[in-house]
Motif scaffolding. Structure first.
Motif, PDB file in Angstrom:
ATOM      1  N   SER A 140       7.594   4.050 -20.351  1.00 56.94           N
ATOM      2  CA  SER A 140       8.416   2.841 -20.396  1.00 56.94           C
ATOM      3  C   SER A 140       7.573   1.572 -20.330  1.00 56.94           C
ATOM      4  CB  SER A 140       9.494   2.848 -19.312  1.00 56.94           C
ATOM      5  OG  SER A 140       8.940   3.031 -18.057  1.00 56.94           O
TER       6      SER A 140
ATOM      7  N   GLY B 218      10.038  11.250 -23.385  1.00 57.99           N
ATOM      8  CA  GLY B 218      10.241  10.634 -22.075  1.00 57.99           C
ATOM      9  C   GLY B 218       9.962  11.582 -20.924  1.00 57.99           C
TER      10      GLY B 218
ATOM     11  N   ALA C 120      12.583   2.612 -19.393  1.00 58.31           N
ATOM     12  CA  ALA C 120      12.460   2.751 -20.846  1.00 58.31           C
ATOM     13  C   ALA C 120      13.727   2.299 -21.571  1.00 58.31           C
ATOM     14  CB  ALA C 120      12.148   4.198 -21.205  1.00 58.31           C
TER      15      ALA C 120
ATOM     16  N   THR D 271       7.884  -1.187 -23.194  1.00 55.50           N
ATOM     17  CA  THR D 271       8.152  -2.580 -22.833  1.00 55.50           C
ATOM     18  C   THR D 271       7.148  -3.516 -23.495  1.00 55.50           C
ATOM     19  OG1 THR D 271       9.126  -1.932 -20.718  1.00 55.50           O
ATOM     20  CG2 THR D 271       8.370  -4.201 -20.898  1.00 55.50           C
TER      21      THR D 271
END
Lengths: 202, 140
Positions: free
Chosen positions: B81, A170, A82, B85
Protein backbone atom coordinates in the motif's frame (compact mmCIF):
# COMPACT_ATOMS: atom_id res chain seq x y z
CA UNK A 1 -34.25 10.28 -12.76
CA UNK A 2 -33.71 9.96 -16.49
CA UNK A 3 -30.51 8.26 -17.58
CA UNK A 4 -29.55 11.31 -19.61
CA UNK A 5 -29.62 13.76 -16.74
CA UNK A 6 -26.96 12.73 -14.26
CA UNK A 7 -25.76 16.06 -12.91
CA UNK A 8 -23.28 17.04 -10.21
CA UNK A 9 -26.01 16.89 -7.54
CA UNK A 10 -26.68 13.26 -8.48
CA UNK A 11 -23.00 12.42 -8.01
CA UNK A 12 -22.89 14.21 -4.66
CA UNK A 13 -25.93 12.17 -3.56
CA UNK A 14 -24.11 9.04 -4.67
CA UNK A 15 -21.04 9.86 -2.57
CA UNK A 16 -23.20 10.73 0.46
CA UNK A 17 -25.10 7.44 0.08
CA UNK A 18 -21.83 5.54 -0.33
CA UNK A 19 -20.48 7.12 2.87
CA UNK A 20 -23.63 6.11 4.75
CA UNK A 21 -23.42 2.55 3.41
CA UNK A 22 -19.75 2.24 4.31
CA UNK A 23 -20.52 3.48 7.82
CA UNK A 24 -23.42 1.04 8.16
CA UNK A 25 -21.29 -1.88 6.91
CA UNK A 26 -17.98 -0.88 8.51
CA UNK A 27 -18.04 -3.70 11.05
CA UNK A 28 -18.74 -6.28 8.37
CA UNK A 29 -15.96 -4.95 6.14
CA UNK A 30 -13.53 -5.08 9.06
CA UNK A 31 -14.68 -8.58 9.96
CA UNK A 32 -14.02 -9.79 6.40
CA UNK A 33 -10.67 -8.01 6.47
CA UNK A 34 -9.68 -9.62 9.76
CA UNK A 35 -10.05 -13.04 8.13
CA UNK A 36 -7.60 -12.41 5.28
CA UNK A 37 -6.25 -8.88 5.71
CA UNK A 38 -5.18 -6.53 8.47
CA UNK A 39 -8.63 -5.79 9.89
CA UNK A 40 -8.75 -2.11 8.99
CA UNK A 41 -10.85 -1.98 5.82
CA UNK A 42 -14.04 -0.84 7.58
CA UNK A 43 -12.35 1.94 9.52
CA UNK A 44 -10.25 3.02 6.57
CA UNK A 45 -13.20 3.27 4.19
CA UNK A 46 -15.29 5.04 6.82
CA UNK A 47 -12.58 7.63 7.39
CA UNK A 48 -12.09 8.08 3.64
CA UNK A 49 -15.74 8.55 2.71
CA UNK A 50 -16.36 10.83 5.68
CA UNK A 51 -13.59 13.05 4.27
CA UNK A 52 -15.18 12.84 0.81
CA UNK A 53 -18.53 14.07 2.13
CA UNK A 54 -16.90 16.81 4.19
CA UNK A 55 -14.99 18.10 1.16
CA UNK A 56 -18.12 18.05 -1.01
CA UNK A 57 -20.09 19.90 1.67
CA UNK A 58 -17.39 22.55 1.86
CA UNK A 59 -17.11 22.99 -1.89
CA UNK A 60 -19.54 21.09 -4.12
CA UNK A 61 -18.30 21.07 -7.72
CA UNK A 62 -20.76 21.86 -10.52
CA UNK A 63 -19.68 19.05 -12.84
CA UNK A 64 -20.01 15.27 -12.30
CA UNK A 65 -16.38 14.75 -13.27
CA UNK A 66 -15.20 17.24 -10.67
CA UNK A 67 -17.25 15.53 -7.94
CA UNK A 68 -15.55 12.21 -8.65
CA UNK A 69 -12.11 13.79 -8.99
CA UNK A 70 -12.52 15.53 -5.63
CA UNK A 71 -13.73 12.30 -4.01
CA UNK A 72 -10.80 10.37 -5.44
CA UNK A 73 -8.29 12.86 -4.15
CA UNK A 74 -9.78 12.70 -0.65
CA UNK A 75 -9.65 8.90 -0.63
CA UNK A 76 -5.99 8.82 -1.65
CA UNK A 77 -5.15 11.32 1.10
CA UNK A 78 -7.17 9.90 3.97
CA UNK A 79 -7.71 6.15 3.72
CA UNK A 80 -4.17 5.11 4.60
CA UNK A 81 -4.21 1.51 3.34
CA UNK A 82 -4.06 0.11 -0.18
CA UNK A 83 -7.78 0.88 -0.63
CA UNK A 84 -7.03 4.60 -0.61
CA UNK A 85 -4.88 4.77 -3.73
CA UNK A 86 -6.99 2.10 -5.45
CA UNK A 87 -10.43 3.63 -4.81
CA UNK A 88 -8.94 7.09 -5.22
CA UNK A 89 -7.55 6.17 -8.62
CA UNK A 90 -10.87 4.58 -9.63
CA UNK A 91 -12.88 7.73 -8.90
CA UNK A 92 -10.28 10.25 -9.98
CA UNK A 93 -9.65 8.61 -13.34
CA UNK A 94 -13.41 8.22 -13.88
CA UNK A 95 -13.86 11.90 -13.05
CA UNK A 96 -11.10 13.01 -15.38
CA UNK A 97 -12.64 10.93 -18.17
CA UNK A 98 -16.03 12.61 -17.66
CA UNK A 99 -14.31 15.98 -18.04
CA UNK A 100 -16.28 19.14 -17.28
CA UNK A 101 -19.66 18.24 -18.81
CA UNK A 102 -22.48 19.57 -16.60
CA UNK A 103 -24.51 16.40 -17.18
CA UNK A 104 -23.60 12.90 -18.27
CA UNK A 105 -25.55 9.89 -19.49
CA UNK A 106 -25.40 6.42 -17.97
CA UNK A 107 -23.34 5.27 -20.96
CA UNK A 108 -20.88 8.13 -20.47
CA UNK A 109 -20.60 7.23 -16.79
CA UNK A 110 -19.97 3.62 -17.81
CA UNK A 111 -17.14 4.73 -20.11
CA UNK A 112 -15.70 6.88 -17.31
CA UNK A 113 -15.83 4.06 -14.78
CA UNK A 114 -14.32 1.70 -17.37
CA UNK A 115 -11.31 4.03 -17.62
CA UNK A 116 -11.17 4.14 -13.82
CA UNK A 117 -11.21 0.35 -13.57
CA UNK A 118 -8.44 0.11 -16.18
CA UNK A 119 -6.35 2.52 -14.09
CA UNK A 120 -6.94 0.40 -10.98
CA UNK A 121 -5.77 -2.70 -12.88
CA UNK A 122 -2.66 -0.86 -13.97
CA UNK A 123 -1.89 0.53 -10.51
CA UNK A 124 -2.36 -2.70 -8.58
CA UNK A 125 -1.27 -5.09 -11.31
CA UNK A 126 -4.29 -7.30 -10.58
CA UNK A 127 -6.80 -8.93 -12.92
CA UNK A 128 -10.26 -10.44 -12.43
CA UNK A 129 -9.92 -13.76 -10.60
CA UNK A 130 -7.21 -12.49 -8.22
CA UNK A 131 -9.76 -12.05 -5.39
CA UNK A 132 -9.74 -8.25 -5.36
CA UNK A 133 -12.14 -5.34 -5.79
CA UNK A 134 -11.83 -5.92 -9.56
CA UNK A 135 -13.95 -9.06 -9.24
CA UNK A 136 -16.89 -6.81 -8.35
CA UNK A 137 -15.93 -3.75 -10.43
CA UNK A 138 -15.33 -5.39 -13.80
CA UNK A 139 -18.70 -7.18 -14.08
CA UNK A 140 -20.48 -4.15 -12.59
CA UNK A 141 -19.12 -1.75 -15.19
CA UNK A 142 -19.97 -4.21 -17.97
CA UNK A 143 -23.55 -4.55 -16.68
CA UNK A 144 -23.96 -0.78 -16.42
CA UNK A 145 -24.55 -0.99 -20.18
CA UNK A 146 -27.95 -2.47 -19.29
CA UNK A 147 -29.02 -0.57 -16.18
CA UNK A 148 -27.99 0.68 -12.73
CA UNK A 149 -29.82 -2.26 -11.14
CA UNK A 150 -27.98 -4.75 -13.35
CA UNK A 151 -24.67 -3.17 -12.37
CA UNK A 152 -25.50 -3.44 -8.65
CA UNK A 153 -26.54 -7.07 -9.05
CA UNK A 154 -23.38 -7.91 -11.03
CA UNK A 155 -21.19 -6.25 -8.38
CA UNK A 156 -22.89 -8.20 -5.59
CA UNK A 157 -22.55 -11.44 -7.56
CA UNK A 158 -18.90 -10.62 -8.26
CA UNK A 159 -18.21 -10.05 -4.57
CA UNK A 160 -19.81 -13.39 -3.64
CA UNK A 161 -17.79 -15.10 -6.37
CA UNK A 162 -14.56 -14.15 -4.54
CA UNK A 163 -15.33 -16.60 -1.70
CA UNK A 164 -13.83 -19.71 -3.37
CA UNK A 165 -10.98 -17.75 -4.97
CA UNK A 166 -7.38 -17.81 -3.79
CA UNK A 167 -5.93 -14.34 -3.20
CA UNK A 168 -3.11 -13.42 -5.58
CA UNK A 169 -2.63 -9.77 -4.64
CA UNK A 170 -1.97 -7.79 -1.49
CA UNK A 171 -1.54 -9.00 2.03
CA UNK A 172 -4.15 -11.76 1.61
CA UNK A 173 -1.90 -13.44 -1.00
CA UNK A 174 0.59 -14.31 1.76
CA UNK A 175 -2.07 -16.67 3.14
CA UNK A 176 -2.11 -18.79 -0.02
CA UNK A 177 -4.69 -21.59 0.30
CA UNK A 178 -5.93 -20.16 3.60
CA UNK A 179 -7.39 -17.17 1.76
CA UNK A 180 -9.93 -19.54 0.17
CA UNK A 181 -13.42 -19.54 1.72
CA UNK A 182 -13.50 -15.86 2.66
CA UNK A 183 -15.23 -13.07 0.77
CA UNK A 184 -12.84 -10.35 -0.34
CA UNK A 185 -13.35 -7.10 1.63
CA UNK A 186 -12.43 -4.87 -1.33
CA UNK A 187 -14.90 -6.60 -3.63
CA UNK A 188 -17.50 -6.22 -0.88
CA UNK A 189 -16.98 -2.47 -0.54
CA UNK A 190 -16.99 -2.14 -4.35
CA UNK A 191 -20.40 -3.85 -4.36
CA UNK A 192 -21.58 -1.24 -1.83
CA UNK A 193 -20.46 1.50 -4.20
CA UNK A 194 -22.64 0.09 -6.99
CA UNK A 195 -25.55 -0.71 -4.66
CA UNK A 196 -25.66 2.94 -3.61
CA UNK A 197 -25.34 4.10 -7.23
CA UNK A 198 -28.48 2.08 -8.07
CA UNK A 199 -30.13 3.46 -4.92
CA UNK A 200 -29.66 7.11 -5.89
CA UNK A 201 -30.59 6.41 -9.52
CA UNK A 202 -33.88 4.72 -8.58
CA UNK B 1 14.61 24.29 -13.06
CA UNK B 2 14.78 21.02 -15.01
CA UNK B 3 14.49 17.46 -13.76
CA UNK B 4 17.94 16.34 -12.64
CA UNK B 5 19.02 19.88 -13.46
CA UNK B 6 22.63 20.51 -14.28
CA UNK B 7 24.33 22.10 -11.31
CA UNK B 8 21.32 21.56 -9.05
CA UNK B 9 21.99 20.18 -5.59
CA UNK B 10 22.02 16.49 -4.78
CA UNK B 11 19.10 14.18 -5.46
CA UNK B 12 16.83 13.92 -2.41
CA UNK B 13 15.79 10.59 -0.93
CA UNK B 14 12.44 9.83 0.73
CA UNK B 15 11.90 6.57 2.62
CA UNK B 16 8.25 5.50 2.91
CA UNK B 17 7.54 2.72 5.39
CA UNK B 18 4.36 1.55 7.10
CA UNK B 19 6.19 2.22 10.34
CA UNK B 20 7.54 5.58 11.52
CA UNK B 21 10.44 4.06 13.47
CA UNK B 22 11.40 1.78 10.55
CA UNK B 23 11.55 4.71 8.11
CA UNK B 24 13.51 6.85 10.58
CA UNK B 25 15.97 4.07 11.43
CA UNK B 26 16.63 3.16 7.82
CA UNK B 27 17.16 6.83 6.99
CA UNK B 28 19.64 7.11 9.85
CA UNK B 29 21.44 3.94 8.85
CA UNK B 30 21.68 4.89 5.17
CA UNK B 31 23.07 8.33 6.02
CA UNK B 32 25.52 6.76 8.49
CA UNK B 33 26.75 4.20 5.96
CA UNK B 34 27.15 6.88 3.30
CA UNK B 35 30.16 7.83 5.37
CA UNK B 36 32.04 11.06 5.79
CA UNK B 37 31.51 14.33 4.04
CA UNK B 38 28.24 15.81 2.93
CA UNK B 39 25.43 13.36 2.40
CA UNK B 40 22.38 13.78 0.21
CA UNK B 41 19.23 14.93 2.04
CA UNK B 42 17.19 12.00 3.34
CA UNK B 43 13.72 12.22 4.88
CA UNK B 44 11.62 9.52 6.49
CA UNK B 45 7.87 9.31 5.86
CA UNK B 46 6.78 6.39 7.98
CA UNK B 47 3.40 5.45 9.40
CA UNK B 48 0.46 7.78 9.86
CA UNK B 49 0.52 11.33 11.27
CA UNK B 50 -0.83 10.04 14.60
CA UNK B 51 2.01 7.54 14.90
CA UNK B 52 0.09 4.45 13.76
CA UNK B 53 1.02 1.92 11.11
CA UNK B 54 0.09 2.87 7.55
CA UNK B 55 0.85 5.30 4.78
CA UNK B 56 0.25 9.04 4.73
CA UNK B 57 0.22 11.21 1.63
CA UNK B 58 0.67 14.19 3.92
CA UNK B 59 3.91 12.86 5.41
CA UNK B 60 5.20 11.70 2.01
CA UNK B 61 4.51 15.06 0.38
CA UNK B 62 6.15 16.97 3.23
CA UNK B 63 9.22 14.71 3.17
CA UNK B 64 9.63 15.08 -0.60
CA UNK B 65 9.42 18.87 -0.41
CA UNK B 66 11.93 18.86 2.43
CA UNK B 67 14.63 17.03 0.46
CA UNK B 68 14.00 18.58 -2.96
CA UNK B 69 17.10 20.50 -4.08
CA UNK B 70 16.00 20.76 -7.70
CA UNK B 71 17.71 17.59 -8.92
CA UNK B 72 14.74 15.31 -8.36
CA UNK B 73 13.62 13.11 -5.50
CA UNK B 74 13.97 9.32 -5.33
CA UNK B 75 11.21 7.73 -3.26
CA UNK B 76 11.61 4.22 -1.87
CA UNK B 77 8.66 2.36 -0.33
CA UNK B 78 8.44 -0.83 1.71
CA UNK B 79 5.17 -2.71 1.08
CA UNK B 80 2.15 -2.84 -1.21
CA UNK B 81 0.00 0.00 0.00
CA UNK B 82 2.98 2.33 0.45
CA UNK B 83 3.99 1.56 -3.14
CA UNK B 84 0.43 2.14 -4.41
CA UNK B 85 0.13 5.40 -2.49
CA UNK B 86 3.35 6.79 -3.95
CA UNK B 87 2.33 5.67 -7.47
CA UNK B 88 -1.04 7.37 -7.07
CA UNK B 89 0.67 10.56 -5.83
CA UNK B 90 3.04 10.55 -8.80
CA UNK B 91 0.03 10.15 -11.11
CA UNK B 92 -1.80 12.96 -9.31
CA UNK B 93 1.03 15.29 -10.24
CA UNK B 94 0.49 18.18 -7.84
CA UNK B 95 1.33 16.69 -4.44
CA UNK B 96 4.99 15.95 -5.09
CA UNK B 97 7.77 18.21 -6.31
CA UNK B 98 8.58 18.06 -10.00
CA UNK B 99 11.05 15.26 -10.68
CA UNK B 100 9.94 13.07 -7.79
CA UNK B 101 9.65 9.41 -8.69
CA UNK B 102 9.13 6.02 -7.13
CA UNK B 103 12.23 3.86 -7.32
CA UNK B 104 11.89 0.11 -7.88
CA UNK B 105 14.22 -1.22 -5.20
CA UNK B 106 14.35 -3.25 -1.99
CA UNK B 107 13.74 -0.91 0.93
CA UNK B 108 16.77 -1.19 3.21
CA UNK B 109 19.45 -2.17 0.68
CA UNK B 110 18.02 0.23 -1.89
CA UNK B 111 18.01 3.09 0.61
CA UNK B 112 21.70 2.61 1.38
CA UNK B 113 22.59 2.42 -2.33
CA UNK B 114 20.46 5.48 -3.13
CA UNK B 115 21.92 7.65 -0.37
CA UNK B 116 25.52 6.65 -1.16
CA UNK B 117 25.01 7.31 -4.87
CA UNK B 118 23.15 10.58 -4.38
CA UNK B 119 25.81 11.75 -1.92
CA UNK B 120 28.42 11.17 -4.63
CA UNK B 121 26.54 13.68 -6.77
CA UNK B 122 24.91 11.24 -9.21
CA UNK B 123 21.74 12.25 -11.06
CA UNK B 124 18.29 10.78 -10.44
CA UNK B 125 18.58 8.06 -13.09
CA UNK B 126 21.87 6.86 -11.63
CA UNK B 127 20.46 6.93 -8.08
CA UNK B 128 17.43 4.91 -9.20
CA UNK B 129 19.64 2.43 -11.07
CA UNK B 130 21.96 1.95 -8.08
CA UNK B 131 19.02 1.36 -5.74
CA UNK B 132 17.44 -1.11 -8.17
CA UNK B 133 20.71 -3.04 -8.50
CA UNK B 134 20.29 -4.04 -4.87
CA UNK B 135 17.72 -6.58 -6.11
CA UNK B 136 20.58 -8.46 -7.75
CA UNK B 137 22.54 -9.03 -4.56
CA UNK B 138 21.87 -12.67 -3.62
CA UNK B 139 22.23 -13.78 -0.01
CA UNK B 140 22.83 -17.49 -0.44
Amino acid sequence: MSDSELDAAFFVRWMVAAAAAVEREADRLTELDSAIGDADHGNNMQRGFAAVVKALEADAPTAPGAVLTSAGRQLISTVGGASGPLYGTLLRRSGKTLGDAAQVTRQELRAGLRAGVDAVMQLGGAAPGDKTMLDALVPAVAALETSFEAAAAAAEEGALATVPMRARKGRASYLGERSIGHQDPGATSSALLFATLAEVAA
Amino acid sequence: MTDGGQGAGPVGIVLVSHSGPVAASVAEMAAGLAGGGATAPVAAAGGTPDGGLGTSTELIGAAARKVDRGAGVAILADLGSAVLTVKAMVAEGDELPKGARLVDAPFVEGAVAAVVTASAGADLDAVAAAAGEAYGYRKE
